[in-house]
Design an enzyme around this catalytic site. Sequence first.
Site, PDB file in Angstrom:
ATOM      1  N   HIS A 157       0.811  -1.222   0.000  1.00  0.00           N
ATOM      2  CA  HIS A 157       0.000   0.000   0.000  1.00  0.00           C
ATOM      3  C   HIS A 157       0.839   1.264   0.000  1.00  0.00           C
ATOM      4  O   HIS A 157       0.322   2.347  -0.304  1.00  0.00           O
ATOM      5  CB  HIS A 157      -0.935  -0.006   1.212  1.00  0.00           C
ATOM      6  CG  HIS A 157      -2.009  -1.039   1.128  1.00  0.00           C
ATOM      7  ND1 HIS A 157      -3.295  -0.744   0.739  1.00  0.00           N
ATOM      8  CD2 HIS A 157      -1.990  -2.372   1.360  1.00  0.00           C
ATOM      9  CE1 HIS A 157      -4.024  -1.854   0.748  1.00  0.00           C
ATOM     10  NE2 HIS A 157      -3.250  -2.857   1.120  1.00  0.00           N
ATOM     11  N   ASP A 365       3.687   9.447  -1.221  1.00  0.00           N
ATOM     12  CA  ASP A 365       2.518   8.671  -0.797  1.00  0.00           C
ATOM     13  C   ASP A 365       2.260   7.564  -1.799  1.00  0.00           C
ATOM     14  O   ASP A 365       2.379   7.783  -3.014  1.00  0.00           O
ATOM     15  CB  ASP A 365       1.274   9.566  -0.697  1.00  0.00           C
ATOM     16  CG  ASP A 365       0.420   9.254   0.513  1.00  0.00           C
ATOM     17  OD1 ASP A 365       0.485   8.111   0.993  1.00  0.00           O
ATOM     18  OD2 ASP A 365      -0.304  10.145   0.989  1.00  0.00           O
TER      19      ASP A 365
END
Length: 463
Positions: A157, A365
């Site tokens: 992730h 991110d």
Amino acid sequence: MTRLVVVSNRVTSPRQARSGAQGGLAVAVQAALEDWGGVWFGWSGELRDTGAEEPTVFRSGQVTYATVDLSSQDYEEYYNGFANRTLWPLFHYRLDLTEFSRRTLSGYQRVNQLFAERLRPLLRDDDLIWVHDYHLIPLAEQLRHAGCRQRMGFFLHIPWPALEVFLALPNHREIVHALCAYDLVGFQTDNDVRGFVNYIKLEAGGEVDPDGTVRAFGRRLRVAAFPISIDTARLAGFAREAVFARQTVRLRESLRGRKLMIGVDRLDYSKGLPQRFRGYEQLLEHYPENRGRVVFLQIAPPSRQDVPEYLQIRRQLEATAGHVNGAYAEFDWMPLRYLNTGFSRRILAGFLRLATVGVVTPLRDGMNLVAKEYVAAQNPKDPGVLLLSRFAGASAELDGAVPVNPYDVEGTAGAMQAALSMPLEERRERWESMYRRLETHDVDYWRGAFLDALSAMEPAACE
């Protein structure tokens, strides 16, 4: 019938997952398990002196939930230590914050071994195993050593770093070797895939075919990008319903006709919050017409409060927020509202819909689902503008966002000004492009794409 076995660091209860209080991953996993039937396995969130001997197991509908406790030493070395003081900062390009010790690495391996030992008796031969995130990279290798031959997929992730950054990890080869025990490894973006492939070719001496087939360490597996997404229709529904909710009305009335800029981030050094605050300060300095007319609301619930770096950034943000308000506030206007608290997804959807500008400017991110939630929450007739860091995975999909380099504080201020003054026609055009993408590539699409690819793999493919 093939079952789905999901393994993650934490397990969300069925009540929490359905309530909308949890994040997108919990909702996606819950839906997948209810469709397939299966097991959700992970840490209970509880600490005991010695850890639990056997997992706690209960069933709800089609899903069996199995959790294990950890000892305080396990938690400190596996979670606070190697996972969050070694892998997390390094994968987010913060080598200055990366710590490595053989003690915490040993704890990381020990907990993954514990997970494998407790999970193995629950498995069936035809199960499909889906492991999530950086906490559990070695799990497939541990299961393979125990004789498990089921198809196993892993989804990361967070970002995968460029080769030069990843090589700073002393046990980099060990980590990649462990990942190659999976049959399918999924990343958020093509850039992440490229970083992994570069390691396989240049460091591991492996081969990679154009279709993503990897041959390395005596194993054959596939790597691909599977950008995670949101439940677009549900989030849009939350936003429409929240227009008249008590909290949304209170926020709207407190603005007194001023434009709202909003940021929603977990309190973390990867989110670029100090740079964002300074960018907003530059906006007020260089574009004084915004003084008294714009409010910036930053919601940043705390996380990992026992990790020193997180305490440091909290103090830094409190000081910066106080400086900005001290310099520019008036008796009837506070330019920066900084909240260290969380809100439910329903309430946040209403706040996002109110905002003229959504500010999503992480330094790095994996994806950033807040960017997608902001787009989904907008009023199609009068949508706001998304400011999005080029270093967020979502920037590869959301082409209607205003791109931002969060390291360029003055450039961030200029982007804020462009967003605040953008005409309606351009705002609609940008929003429509992004929303169409989110309609067709929602969380169900993400889940289906990964599980279809994993189902098509040959189990335990060895060269």
